[in-house]
Design an enzyme around this catalytic site. Structure first.
Site, PDB file in Angstrom:
ATOM      1  N   VAL A 176      -0.231  21.407  65.439  1.00  0.00           N
ATOM      2  CA  VAL A 176      -1.289  20.854  66.173  1.00  0.00           C
ATOM      3  C   VAL A 176      -1.216  19.296  65.841  1.00  0.00           C
ATOM      4  CG1 VAL A 176      -3.682  20.403  66.603  1.00  0.00           C
ATOM      5  CG2 VAL A 176      -2.803  22.929  66.123  1.00  0.00           C
ATOM      6  N   ALA A 177      -1.203  18.793  64.551  1.00  0.00           N
ATOM      7  CA  ALA A 177      -1.333  17.558  64.307  1.00  0.00           C
ATOM      8  C   ALA A 177      -0.109  16.604  65.021  1.00  0.00           C
ATOM      9  CB  ALA A 177      -0.950  17.065  62.845  1.00  0.00           C
TER      10      ALA A 177
ATOM     11  N   LYS B  79     -12.247  40.321  66.602  1.00  0.00           N
ATOM     12  CA  LYS B  79     -11.379  40.017  65.526  1.00  0.00           C
ATOM     13  C   LYS B  79     -10.795  41.115  64.832  1.00  0.00           C
ATOM     14  CE  LYS B  79      -9.663  35.955  63.963  1.00  0.00           C
ATOM     15  NZ  LYS B  79      -9.424  34.670  64.680  1.00  0.00           N
TER      16      LYS B  79
ATOM     17  N   GLY C  20      -3.066  16.760  57.803  1.00  0.00           N
ATOM     18  CA  GLY C  20      -2.117  17.615  58.299  1.00  0.00           C
ATOM     19  C   GLY C  20      -1.057  17.273  59.132  1.00  0.00           C
TER      20      GLY C  20
ATOM     21  N   GLY D 183       1.113  19.481  60.559  1.00  0.00           N
ATOM     22  CA  GLY D 183       1.780  20.703  60.966  1.00  0.00           C
ATOM     23  C   GLY D 183       1.932  20.710  62.873  1.00  0.00           C
TER      24      GLY D 183
HETATM   25  P1  NAD Z   1       0.311  24.360  60.471  1.00  0.00           P
HETATM   26  O1  NAD Z   1       0.311  25.319  59.517  1.00  0.00           O
HETATM   27  O2  NAD Z   1       1.307  24.058  61.595  1.00  0.00           O
HETATM   28  O3  NAD Z   1      -0.166  22.830  59.932  1.00  0.00           O
HETATM   29  C1  NAD Z   1      -0.916  22.660  58.904  1.00  0.00           C
HETATM   30  C2  NAD Z   1      -0.602  21.748  58.196  1.00  0.00           C
HETATM   31  O4  NAD Z   1      -1.592  21.279  57.021  1.00  0.00           O
HETATM   32  C3  NAD Z   1       0.690  22.161  57.291  1.00  0.00           C
HETATM   33  O5  NAD Z   1       1.622  21.088  57.343  1.00  0.00           O
HETATM   34  C4  NAD Z   1      -0.138  22.200  55.832  1.00  0.00           C
HETATM   35  O6  NAD Z   1       0.990  21.694  54.936  1.00  0.00           O
HETATM   36  C5  NAD Z   1      -1.047  20.936  55.886  1.00  0.00           C
HETATM   37  N1  NAD Z   1      -1.884  21.019  54.887  1.00  0.00           N
HETATM   38  C6  NAD Z   1      -2.612  22.313  54.154  1.00  0.00           C
HETATM   39  N2  NAD Z   1      -3.436  21.713  53.265  1.00  0.00           N
HETATM   40  C7  NAD Z   1      -3.676  20.372  53.395  1.00  0.00           C
HETATM   41  C8  NAD Z   1      -4.419  19.734  52.499  1.00  0.00           C
HETATM   42  N3  NAD Z   1      -5.144  19.810  51.802  1.00  0.00           N
HETATM   43  N4  NAD Z   1      -4.076  18.142  52.917  1.00  0.00           N
HETATM   44  C9  NAD Z   1      -3.270  17.805  53.917  1.00  0.00           C
HETATM   45  N5  NAD Z   1      -2.472  18.689  54.560  1.00  0.00           N
HETATM   46  C10 NAD Z   1      -2.539  19.754  54.347  1.00  0.00           C
HETATM   47  O7  NAD Z   1      -1.164  24.795  61.563  1.00  0.00           O
HETATM   48  P2  NAD Z   1      -1.674  24.204  62.903  1.00  0.00           P
HETATM   49  O8  NAD Z   1      -1.347  25.412  64.054  1.00  0.00           O
HETATM   50  O9  NAD Z   1      -1.248  22.827  63.274  1.00  0.00           O
HETATM   51  O10 NAD Z   1      -2.985  24.371  62.857  1.00  0.00           O
HETATM   52  C11 NAD Z   1      -3.901  23.415  62.140  1.00  0.00           C
HETATM   53  C12 NAD Z   1      -5.316  23.871  62.085  1.00  0.00           C
HETATM   54  O11 NAD Z   1      -5.900  24.037  63.163  1.00  0.00           O
HETATM   55  C13 NAD Z   1      -5.589  25.109  61.248  1.00  0.00           C
HETATM   56  O12 NAD Z   1      -6.996  25.147  60.814  1.00  0.00           O
HETATM   57  C14 NAD Z   1      -5.661  26.030  62.541  1.00  0.00           C
HETATM   58  O13 NAD Z   1      -6.673  27.120  62.063  1.00  0.00           O
HETATM   59  C15 NAD Z   1      -6.344  25.317  63.488  1.00  0.00           C
HETATM   60  N6  NAD Z   1      -5.987  25.621  64.922  1.00  0.00           N
HETATM   61  C16 NAD Z   1      -4.707  25.824  65.397  1.00  0.00           C
HETATM   62  C17 NAD Z   1      -4.743  26.184  66.617  1.00  0.00           C
HETATM   63  C18 NAD Z   1      -3.261  26.340  67.061  1.00  0.00           C
HETATM   64  O14 NAD Z   1      -3.050  26.400  68.440  1.00  0.00           O
HETATM   65  N7  NAD Z   1      -2.100  26.213  66.329  1.00  0.00           N
HETATM   66  C19 NAD Z   1      -5.653  26.574  67.530  1.00  0.00           C
HETATM   67  C20 NAD Z   1      -6.920  26.521  67.012  1.00  0.00           C
HETATM   68  C21 NAD Z   1      -7.158  25.903  65.561  1.00  0.00           C
END
Ligand code: NAD
Length: 372
Positions: free
Chosen positions: A184-185, A80, A180, A182
């Site tokens: 992934v969700a 990293k 969440g 976002g």
């Molecule tokens: P993203 O930024 O698209 O979505 C995250 C969402 O969480 C946002 O909409 C944000 O407003 C919301 N959020 C933040 N704090 C919150 C809270 N307290 N309560 C409710 N909602 C809240 O991110 P993502 O890419 O969807 O990633 C989500 C998680 O998965 C992160 O922890 C990321 O590190 C992890 N992750 C993502 C990937 C990937 O491929 N994108 C891979 C491995 C791990």
């Protein structure tokens, strides 16, 4: 901080401090372990308050990448990098090209990618100086957005949990509570909807959560209410550290399985609390490894189909974690660590047999395995 003590304690191979005042670059690259292959991990740009804080973060994160790659069955090690700076103000082409030259200087022992505070645009600057970069755009042969692959991995991982707890993979009629709304969700919810699950969703941005709720026919709840919703699966897909003393007692589910990184605030204590409440925990770095599988795929010539297929394998990875946890009567987080460590150790022992070969010869045209 005594750097060598810290490196020895966590098992790091190499830490590189990179400085170029002209470009405004202060960065640290940490290579944790290259037994399985070159160390791959993103570069985080953050306003660290001190060099110690940045160093601690890069040591912790790089070690995590070793475990994630190992459990995912990838031929990669863990690394990293962190750049000390404000991602909203300090990003310049010169800074990232200079960073790229430092990455190039490691000769393939470390392969960089995007992370918190960095995006595809910066990876394209980095790419001007080094071939050891992933996470570039699809247009440049990169892997693009990893979220669909991560979400598929989380979905099949959740099915493995359902199998363990309910004796069936199906999530039909099960209530899945998603924190969440976002990237992934959103992809995860589409899979859940197709499988017939009932979905409850939240986000700190209400409009975003409500939009997703409408799209997948989910119920919206306010962020602070999400932990106490009665259901089957809690899927953290927002922040780290959300399984803690305050939230765990509120949970009314049998399973925690979601995409967020570092879900347990304190691994040992909060894993124990989940076990005492009879909640099955899918270790985060195993269930969300789809994103890493996606960028790793880029090294051999990206194929979305192949990356998705690989992510489906997360089902079996979780089944083996649960089997080990049961057999040894240990927490699932410990079982995942042991499986990852066993793979690293076994490959370290036979490393001399294939030293000098590279599974990534196609991409880099030369030896990339960072053997010691
Ligand atoms: P993203 O930024 O698209 O979505 C995250 C969402 O969480 C946002 O909409 C944000 O407003 C919301 N959020 C933040 N704090 C919150 C809270 N307290 N309560 C409710 N909602 C809240 O991110 P993502 O890419 O969807 O990633 C989500 C998680 O998965 C992160 O922890 C990321 O590190 C992890 N992750 C993502 C990937 C990937 O491929 N994108 C891979 C491995 C791990």
């Amino acid at each position: 901080m005594n750097i060598f003590d810290e490196m020895n304690r966590r098992g790091h191979e190499q830490v590189v401090f990179c400085s170029d005042p002209k470009a405004g670059l202060n960065a640290i690259i940490a290579v944790h372990n290259t037994s399985l292959g070159p160390a791959l991990g993103g570069v985080r740009m953050w306003t660290y308050a001190s060099t110690d804080e940045a160093l601690r973060d890069v040591l912790r994160l790089s070690r995590g990448m070793t475990y994630k790659a190992a459990i995912a069955g990838l031929n990669l090690g863990g690394g990293k990098a962190v750049i000390i700076g404000d991602p909203n103000k300090d990003k310049t082409e010169a800074l990232f090209r200079t960073y790229g030259r430092f990455v190039e200087g490691l000769g393939g022992r470390y392969i960089t990618a995007e992370d918190v505070g960095t995006t595809v645009r910066e990876m394209e600057w980095v790419r001007l100086e080094t071939k050891y970069v992933t996470g570039t755009s699809r247009a440049l042969g990169g892997s693009g957005d990893p979220s669909p692959v991560t979400a598929l991995g989380v979905f099949v991982g959740m099915k493995a949990c359902a199998h363990e707890v309910y004796g069936s993979d199906s999530l039909k009629g099960k209530t899945v509570i998603v924190q969440g709304a976002g990237n992934v969700a959103s992809y995860l919810c589409s899979h859940l909807r197709k499988d017939g699950a009932k979905i409850v969703v939240t986000d700190i941005f209400e409009a975003k959560a409500k939009k997703l709720a409408r799209a997948v026919k989910a119920t919206y709840v306010k962020p602070e209410k999400i932990y106490a919703v009665r259901g089957d699966v809690f899927a953290p897909c927002a922040l780290g550290g959300i399984l803690n003393n305050d939230t765990i007692p509120q949970l009314k589910v049998r399973i925690v399985a979601g995409g967020a990184n570092n879900q347990l605030l304190e691994e040992k204590t909060h894993m124990q609390m989940l076990m005492e409440r009879g909640i099955l925990y899918a270790p985060d770095y195993a269930i969300n490894a789809g994103g890493l599988m996606n960028v790793a795929n880029e090294l051999e010539g990206y194929s979305a189909e192949k990356a998705l297929k690989q992510a489906e394998g997360i089902y079996d990875i979780l089944r083996s974690i649960f089997a080990r946890a049961k057999a040894e009567n240990i927490p699932t987080s410990v079982a995942a660590n042991r499986l990852a460590e066993a793979r690293i150790e076994s490959v370290s022992r036979i490393k001399h047999i294939y030293a000098g070969t590279s599974q990534f010869a196609g991409r880099f045209g030369e030896r990339t395995r960072g053997g010691r």
